[in-house]
Design an enzyme around this catalytic site. Sequence first.
Site, PDB file in Angstrom:
ATOM      1  CB  CYS A 164      14.129  -2.279  22.392  1.00  0.00           C
ATOM      2  SG  CYS A 164      12.251  -2.718  21.101  1.00  0.00           S
TER       3      CYS A 164
ATOM      4  CB  CYS B  92      12.206  -0.582  17.537  1.00  0.00           C
ATOM      5  SG  CYS B  92      12.749  -0.180  19.083  1.00  0.00           S
TER       6      CYS B  92
ATOM      7  NE  ARG C 215      -4.011   0.392   2.759  1.00  0.00           N
ATOM      8  CZ  ARG C 215      -4.238   0.484   3.814  1.00  0.00           C
ATOM      9  NH1 ARG C 215      -4.049  -0.069   4.873  1.00  0.00           N
ATOM     10  NH2 ARG C 215      -4.539   1.732   3.917  1.00  0.00           N
TER      11      ARG C 215
ATOM     12  CG  HIS D 143      -8.629   5.807  10.811  1.00  0.00           C
ATOM     13  ND1 HIS D 143     -10.314   5.453   9.807  1.00  0.00           N
ATOM     14  CD2 HIS D 143      -9.894   6.278  12.674  1.00  0.00           C
ATOM     15  CE1 HIS D 143     -10.918   5.205  10.881  1.00  0.00           C
ATOM     16  NE2 HIS D 143     -10.857   5.278  12.459  1.00  0.00           N
TER      17      HIS D 143
ATOM     18  CB  CYS E 141       8.541   0.884  20.308  1.00  0.00           C
ATOM     19  SG  CYS E 141       9.150  -0.656  20.294  1.00  0.00           S
TER      20      CYS E 141
HETATM   21  P1  NAD Z   1     -14.255   2.624   2.746  1.00  0.00           P
HETATM   22  O1  NAD Z   1     -13.407   1.348   1.782  1.00  0.00           O
HETATM   23  O2  NAD Z   1     -15.279   1.637   3.211  1.00  0.00           O
HETATM   24  O3  NAD Z   1     -15.282   3.596   1.520  1.00  0.00           O
HETATM   25  C1  NAD Z   1     -15.044   4.116   0.342  1.00  0.00           C
HETATM   26  C2  NAD Z   1     -16.493   5.125  -0.584  1.00  0.00           C
HETATM   27  O4  NAD Z   1     -16.483   6.062  -1.393  1.00  0.00           O
HETATM   28  C3  NAD Z   1     -17.086   4.546  -0.855  1.00  0.00           C
HETATM   29  O5  NAD Z   1     -18.992   4.879   0.175  1.00  0.00           O
HETATM   30  C4  NAD Z   1     -17.469   4.657  -1.818  1.00  0.00           C
HETATM   31  O6  NAD Z   1     -18.507   4.590  -2.559  1.00  0.00           O
HETATM   32  C5  NAD Z   1     -17.016   6.010  -1.905  1.00  0.00           C
HETATM   33  N1  NAD Z   1     -16.411   6.600  -2.851  1.00  0.00           N
HETATM   34  C6  NAD Z   1     -16.011   5.183  -4.063  1.00  0.00           C
HETATM   35  N2  NAD Z   1     -14.883   6.683  -4.680  1.00  0.00           N
HETATM   36  C7  NAD Z   1     -15.527   7.749  -4.531  1.00  0.00           C
HETATM   37  C8  NAD Z   1     -15.370   9.143  -5.286  1.00  0.00           C
HETATM   38  N3  NAD Z   1     -14.898   9.280  -5.969  1.00  0.00           N
HETATM   39  N4  NAD Z   1     -16.097  10.280  -5.355  1.00  0.00           N
HETATM   40  C9  NAD Z   1     -16.463  10.315  -2.989  1.00  0.00           C
HETATM   41  N5  NAD Z   1     -17.283   8.871  -2.881  1.00  0.00           N
HETATM   42  C10 NAD Z   1     -16.396   7.723  -3.414  1.00  0.00           C
HETATM   43  O7  NAD Z   1     -13.724   3.544   3.224  1.00  0.00           O
HETATM   44  P2  NAD Z   1     -14.034   4.681   4.550  1.00  0.00           P
HETATM   45  O8  NAD Z   1     -14.971   4.554   4.488  1.00  0.00           O
HETATM   46  O9  NAD Z   1     -13.408   5.779   4.455  1.00  0.00           O
HETATM   47  O10 NAD Z   1     -13.401   4.091   5.660  1.00  0.00           O
HETATM   48  C11 NAD Z   1     -12.590   2.349   5.640  1.00  0.00           C
HETATM   49  C12 NAD Z   1     -11.133   2.471   6.484  1.00  0.00           C
HETATM   50  O11 NAD Z   1     -10.258   2.468   5.462  1.00  0.00           O
HETATM   51  C13 NAD Z   1     -11.075   3.921   6.690  1.00  0.00           C
HETATM   52  O12 NAD Z   1     -10.785   4.253   8.551  1.00  0.00           O
HETATM   53  C14 NAD Z   1      -9.467   4.610   6.802  1.00  0.00           C
HETATM   54  O13 NAD Z   1      -8.684   4.602   7.337  1.00  0.00           O
HETATM   55  C15 NAD Z   1      -8.718   3.028   5.642  1.00  0.00           C
HETATM   56  N6  NAD Z   1      -8.424   3.613   4.761  1.00  0.00           N
HETATM   57  C16 NAD Z   1      -7.829   4.723   3.902  1.00  0.00           C
HETATM   58  C17 NAD Z   1      -7.560   4.721   2.697  1.00  0.00           C
HETATM   59  C18 NAD Z   1      -6.284   6.159   2.588  1.00  0.00           C
HETATM   60  O14 NAD Z   1      -6.428   6.153   3.043  1.00  0.00           O
HETATM   61  N7  NAD Z   1      -6.760   6.411   0.901  1.00  0.00           N
HETATM   62  C19 NAD Z   1      -7.062   3.716   1.738  1.00  0.00           C
HETATM   63  C20 NAD Z   1      -8.550   2.642   2.237  1.00  0.00           C
HETATM   64  C21 NAD Z   1      -9.357   2.472   3.261  1.00  0.00           C
HETATM   65 ZN    ZN Z   2      10.795  -0.134  20.880  1.00  0.00          ZN
END
Ligand code: NAD
Ligand code: ZN
Length: 253
Positions: free
Chosen positions: A156, A153, A71, A120, A128
Amino acid sequence: MREDSIDAIVRRIGPSARITVLTGAGVSAASGVPTFRGKDGLWKSYTAERLATPEAFASDPRLVWEWYDWRRTLISRCRPNGAHRILALWGRRYEGFRLITQNVDGLDEKAGSDSVIRFHGSIWEVSCRDGCAKSPKRWVLDEVPLGHIPPSCPWCGGLVRPGVVWFGEGIDPEVLHRAEAALECDLFLTVGTSALVYPAAGLVDAARGRGAFTVEINREATPASGRVDLAVQGGAEEVLGLLERRLGGCAGG
Ligand code: NAD
Ligand code: ZN
């Protein structure tokens, strides 16, 4: 219909408006970052729900770190899109603007946002696993791909863990405090989130309870769609772009 929705939002955005935006993975989708839900969220047939947990890390830290390494490498090649840029612009333009993100990718900062409330955590930070006495609470580890998996880490020699909040874990109290303060607003936008992951998913209801006008922007309907004052269907980059044009700006693209 959509024009009316844009009008209804624009009417609430004045120079002194207190605007809070909560973003989710959908905001980074147009940058090429996979969301968790949907077929693009899969990695080697594992779902995020099976990997982003303390239990998965305890039983197979190497597997979990391989997924994070994949990722991180993918995200390192992604650039902010119009939605990130408009939110950064609003942060500079509106004094009462606050951004809470569930995203861990750091694209808001890359677009120029500061003071982001990282609900998040960050995929670019680690801590660590055992919280050894000499290590800081968190530090930046942005090497991609990682030279050694799992990373250790420097203080440690034990395991380090990604600086993100996993399913089943609590939110950092300081971050929660800042997010709660941001609920005091006139307009609350929840953008690109599936509204399934709590406590983040409850923020929009809490803001509404305190009198904010609440709006959801998402490509699809979510469990929050029926609970907000206005649900606008569309891509984050597209709808925020329409809003910004109506506000008279020219950012985004
Ligand atoms: P999710 O994957 O559960 O949902 C994504 C949402 O985005 C869906 O409802 C979808 O319909 C919508 N979507 C997709 N493309 C879109 C667009 N172009 N415009 C508007 N809406 C769009 O993601 P979430 O609700 O953020 O929750 C999941 C967890 O996943 C979070 O805690 C987050 O930390 C983590 N996450 C983060 C990333 C990142 O940092 N980019 C990526 C994936 C998941
Ligand atoms: Zn440590």
